[in-house]
Design a protein around this motif. Structure first.
Motif, mmCIF file in Angstrom:
data_model
loop_
_atom_site.group_PDB
_atom_site.id
_atom_site.type_symbol
_atom_site.label_atom_id
_atom_site.label_comp_id
_atom_site.label_asym_id
_atom_site.label_seq_id
_atom_site.Cartn_x
_atom_site.Cartn_y
_atom_site.Cartn_z
ATOM 1 N N ALA A 300 0.839 -1.211 0.000
ATOM 2 C CA ALA A 300 0.000 0.000 0.000
ATOM 3 C C ALA A 300 0.869 1.255 0.000
ATOM 4 C CB ALA A 300 -0.924 -0.011 1.212
ATOM 5 N N LEU A 301 1.919 1.251 0.817
ATOM 6 C CA LEU A 301 2.788 2.426 0.919
ATOM 7 C C LEU A 301 3.640 2.618 -0.332
ATOM 8 C CD1 LEU A 301 3.890 2.127 4.652
ATOM 9 C CD2 LEU A 301 2.286 3.773 3.664
ATOM 10 N N GLN A 302 3.822 1.561 -1.099
ATOM 11 C CA GLN A 302 4.540 1.699 -2.369
ATOM 12 C C GLN A 302 3.757 2.597 -3.318
ATOM 13 O OE1 GLN A 302 4.963 -2.000 -4.487
ATOM 14 N NE2 GLN A 302 6.347 -1.166 -6.007
ATOM 15 N N PHE A 303 2.436 2.484 -3.278
ATOM 16 C CA PHE A 303 1.597 3.293 -4.161
ATOM 17 C C PHE A 303 1.229 4.638 -3.541
ATOM 18 C CE2 PHE A 303 0.609 -1.147 -5.445
ATOM 19 C CZ PHE A 303 1.156 -1.081 -6.721
ATOM 20 N N ARG A 304 1.089 4.668 -2.203
ATOM 21 C CA ARG A 304 0.784 5.929 -1.518
ATOM 22 C C ARG A 304 1.601 5.990 -0.238
ATOM 23 N NH1 ARG A 304 -5.524 6.940 -0.927
ATOM 24 N NH2 ARG A 304 -4.679 8.641 0.340
ATOM 25 N N PRO A 305 2.804 6.553 -0.326
ATOM 26 C CA PRO A 305 3.735 6.513 0.816
ATOM 27 C C PRO A 305 3.228 7.193 2.083
ATOM 28 C CG PRO A 305 4.883 7.078 -1.219
ATOM 29 C CD PRO A 305 3.430 7.132 -1.522
ATOM 30 N N ARG A 306 2.251 8.082 1.971
ATOM 31 C CA ARG A 306 1.758 8.783 3.161
ATOM 32 C C ARG A 306 0.324 8.374 3.503
ATOM 33 N NH1 ARG A 306 3.980 13.421 4.993
ATOM 34 N NH2 ARG A 306 1.967 14.455 5.165
ATOM 35 N N LEU A 307 -0.056 7.181 3.096
ATOM 36 C CA LEU A 307 -1.417 6.735 3.358
ATOM 37 C C LEU A 307 -1.602 6.489 4.854
ATOM 38 C CD1 LEU A 307 -4.201 5.866 2.323
ATOM 39 C CD2 LEU A 307 -3.265 3.561 2.012
ATOM 40 N N ALA A 308 -2.498 7.246 5.460
ATOM 41 C CA ALA A 308 -2.666 7.199 6.920
ATOM 42 C C ALA A 308 -3.085 5.817 7.400
ATOM 43 C CB ALA A 308 -3.678 8.253 7.359
ATOM 44 N N ARG A 309 -4.009 5.175 6.701
ATOM 45 C CA ARG A 309 -4.491 3.879 7.188
ATOM 46 C C ARG A 309 -3.387 2.827 7.160
ATOM 47 N NH1 ARG A 309 -8.644 1.834 9.193
ATOM 48 N NH2 ARG A 309 -9.853 3.723 8.806
ATOM 49 N N ALA A 310 -2.557 2.849 6.138
ATOM 50 C CA ALA A 310 -1.456 1.878 6.084
ATOM 51 C C ALA A 310 -0.471 2.118 7.232
ATOM 52 C CB ALA A 310 -0.741 1.974 4.740
ATOM 53 N N LEU A 311 -0.169 3.383 7.496
ATOM 54 C CA LEU A 311 0.744 3.709 8.603
ATOM 55 C C LEU A 311 0.123 3.326 9.947
ATOM 56 C CD1 LEU A 311 1.815 7.172 7.197
ATOM 57 C CD2 LEU A 311 3.284 5.158 7.378
ATOM 58 N N TYR A 312 -1.179 3.479 10.039
ATOM 59 C CA TYR A 312 -1.906 3.095 11.255
ATOM 60 C C TYR A 312 -1.838 1.581 11.481
ATOM 61 C CZ TYR A 312 -6.166 1.602 13.709
ATOM 62 O OH TYR A 312 -7.062 0.966 14.538
ATOM 63 N N VAL A 313 -2.040 0.818 10.418
ATOM 64 C CA VAL A 313 -1.981 -0.646 10.555
ATOM 65 C C VAL A 313 -0.568 -1.076 10.948
ATOM 66 C CG1 VAL A 313 -2.283 -2.860 9.376
ATOM 67 C CG2 VAL A 313 -3.889 -1.000 8.938
ATOM 68 N N ARG A 314 0.438 -0.402 10.387
ATOM 69 C CA ARG A 314 1.819 -0.696 10.814
ATOM 70 C C ARG A 314 1.966 -0.446 12.316
ATOM 71 N NH1 ARG A 314 6.508 2.088 7.522
ATOM 72 N NH2 ARG A 314 6.183 0.239 6.200
ATOM 73 N N GLY A 315 1.374 0.639 12.803
ATOM 74 C CA GLY A 315 1.413 0.930 14.233
ATOM 75 C C GLY A 315 0.726 -0.148 15.054
ATOM 76 N N ARG A 316 -0.409 -0.647 14.560
ATOM 77 C CA ARG A 316 -1.110 -1.717 15.275
ATOM 78 C C ARG A 316 -0.245 -2.972 15.352
ATOM 79 N NH1 ARG A 316 -6.574 -1.570 16.115
ATOM 80 N NH2 ARG A 316 -5.997 -3.265 17.525
ATOM 81 N N ALA A 317 0.435 -3.278 14.235
ATOM 82 C CA ALA A 317 1.324 -4.445 14.217
ATOM 83 C C ALA A 317 2.471 -4.252 15.204
ATOM 84 C CB ALA A 317 1.858 -4.673 12.809
ATOM 85 N N GLN A 318 2.992 -3.041 15.296
ATOM 86 C CA GLN A 318 4.072 -2.762 16.245
ATOM 87 C C GLN A 318 3.573 -2.866 17.683
ATOM 88 O OE1 GLN A 318 4.884 0.999 14.317
ATOM 89 N NE2 GLN A 318 6.959 0.347 13.754
ATOM 90 N N GLU A 319 2.361 -2.418 17.927
ATOM 91 C CA GLU A 319 1.783 -2.561 19.268
ATOM 92 C C GLU A 319 1.690 -4.029 19.663
ATOM 93 O OE1 GLU A 319 -1.353 -0.256 21.432
ATOM 94 O OE2 GLU A 319 -1.798 0.409 19.387
ATOM 95 N N GLU A 320 1.239 -4.843 18.714
ATOM 96 C CA GLU A 320 1.092 -6.270 19.007
ATOM 97 C C GLU A 320 2.448 -6.917 19.293
ATOM 98 O OE1 GLU A 320 -1.238 -8.546 16.347
ATOM 99 O OE2 GLU A 320 -3.039 -7.340 16.639
ATOM 100 N N ALA A 321 3.511 -6.351 18.691
ATOM 101 C CA ALA A 321 4.857 -6.872 18.949
ATOM 102 C C ALA A 321 5.480 -6.201 20.164
ATOM 103 C CB ALA A 321 5.736 -6.641 17.718
#
Length: 443
Positions: A300-321
């Motif tokens: 997703a970030l390859q096509f839209r590097p500043r996409l808020a939802r993709a960055l948010y999901v990355r944050g959720r994954a980091q929280e889980e880790a």
């Protein structure tokens, strides 16, 4: 005898213009061919997410066709893919300079870039200028009203709506937007009544269905949101925004596998739809497939590097880790791209509370309330923090009273109400208004 006065065989007559073109004309045609070839190459690179290669080809195209705006328009796309917002804006301005007059399409693109970059005032200025020049479509005008309302400019939003309703008082799309602005103003009852009325008059009114579905989701009743979305039929049911909202409703019910199945046809049909990829990443993460989720986030970030939802999901994954610091950075990055992105605010206030940053948590919750995106849990959390920080007691009391209407026996709510009552100003004792009698003793 001059060549032009001779009688030539018909084959020679056909070949002569090709052989005797003016050098300047041939050079122009050659440059045009070079430009088209470079543009074709650039489009192929963009389709494959190869921004640097696309930019190299587009520079050749711009050199070969210096008066054409097309290379610069595509450069804007390439710079966006390369996460270079400033260069994208500059490319659009270069394209606009090559087009006589005001091009509303480019202006709208500029406003979107400014908005993505957090420059909301510049975006609003462009759109209001286009509105005043009557260069916005009705859909764009309604979008401006939504934008103004989300920025807290409620009266300006109603004024923009009026420009549509003046000509079409019963326009269903404008009335749906009126309900949305009322929601953002906090007039939930009026908004709900208007949504219900619109759907009674026209059960197939998609905009009203989607608005009411979002309203149900924010208020914690995803089953009713799903029911509204299931009522959307025909080609509207295949719209990307409808599909993604249905996935959101399913996720809210804990039905992540159903949400993934709902999104899969959209992702297969539109493999470069970054928003759909980000939603798919969220559904996959909800099933515990963290690595697969992060792969989708990267796509997703390859096509839209500043996409808020993709960055948010990355944050959720980091929280889980258990990477709380990384998660906070991802959420903040998401908000730098889209300051009004409610899910990031919703995660941040929880992270702040875990580290006793109550003022920061309070600010994030206030932002959610202002966006009309605060859930019942978040409204109660804001009221509780108001009691602890001893601020905005009247508003907090109103919020907890609304919660108690829904759950009058909730002991947590009752404790918050008790804490707020303790902060309320005590009524002053009335001073005696009658004659003062002084009683004295005998000497």
């Amino acid at each position: 005898m001059p060549w032009r006065n001779r009688t030539l065989p018909w084959t020679l007559a056909l070949l002569l213009p090709l052989a005797c073109k003016e050098p300047e004309v041939a050079a122009v045609q050659n440059r045009a061919q070079q430009a088209q070839a470079a543009l074709g190459e650039a489009r192929a690179h963009l389709a494959n997410g190869q921004a640097p290669a696309a930019l190299t080809a587009l520079k050749r195209a711009a050199t070969a066709a210096p008066d054409s705006a097309e290379p610069y328009l595509l450069m804007a796309d390439a710079h966006l893919m390369n996460n270079n917002m400033g260069a994208a804006i500059m490319s659009l301005k270069q394209a606009e300079a090559l087009i006589p007059g005001t091009d509303p399409t480019i202006q709208k693109q500029l406003s979107e870039l400014y908005l993505s970059n957090g420059n909301t005032q510049e975006a609003l200025t462009i759109l209001t200028t286009l509105r005043d020049s009557r260069l916005l479509t009705e859909a764009d005008t309604l979008g401006l009203a939504r934008f103004q309302a989300r920025e807290g400019q409620i009266e300006a939003a109603f004024a923009t709506l009026e420009s549509v309703l003046r000509d079409s008082p019963d326009d269903p799309e404008a009335k749906a937007m009126e309900a949305e602005v009322l929601l953002m103003k906090g007039d939930e009852l009026l908004a709900a009544n208007l949504m219900d009325k619109l759907l009674q008059q026209n059960p197939a009114h998609t905009s009203a269905r989607l608005l009411r579905a979002r309203y149900f989701l924010v208020n914690g009743v995803p089953q009713m949101a799903e029911a509204d979305l299931q009522a959307v039929e025909g080609k509207d049911a295949r719209r990307a925004d409808v599909i993604m909202l249905r996935a959101r409703a399913l996720l809210a019910q804990g039905r992540a596998t159903d949400a993934e199945a709902t999104l899969k046809p959209l992702v297969d049909a539109e493999p470069q739809n970054a928003e759909a990829l980000a939603w798919m990443a969220e559904t996959v993460l909800a099933q515990g497939r963290r690595a697969d989720s992060l792969t989708l986030v990267d796509r997703a970030l390859q096509f839209r590097p500043r996409l808020a939802r993709a960055l948010y999901v990355r944050g959720r994954a980091q929280e889980e880790a258990n990477d709380k610091k990384g998660a906070e950075e991802s959420y903040r990055f998401a908000l730098s791209a889209e300051p009004r992105f409610a899910p990031a605010h919703s995660r941040l206030w929880r992270l702040y509370l875990q580290t006793e940053r109550k003022v920061d948590a309070y600010s994030a919750l206030e932002r959610l309330l202002a966006l009309s995106e605060a859930s019942q849990e978040e409204k109660v959390a804001l009221a509780k923090l108001s009691a602890q920080l001893q601020t905005q007691v009247a508003r907090a009391t109103k919020l907890i009273d609304e919660a108690l209407k829904r759950e009058p026996d909730n002991t947590e709510y009752q404790e918050v109400k008790k804490a707020l009552l303790a902060l309320a100003p005590k009524p002053e004792k009335k001073k005696p208004t009658g004659p003062i009698i002084i009683r004295g003793g005998r000497r």
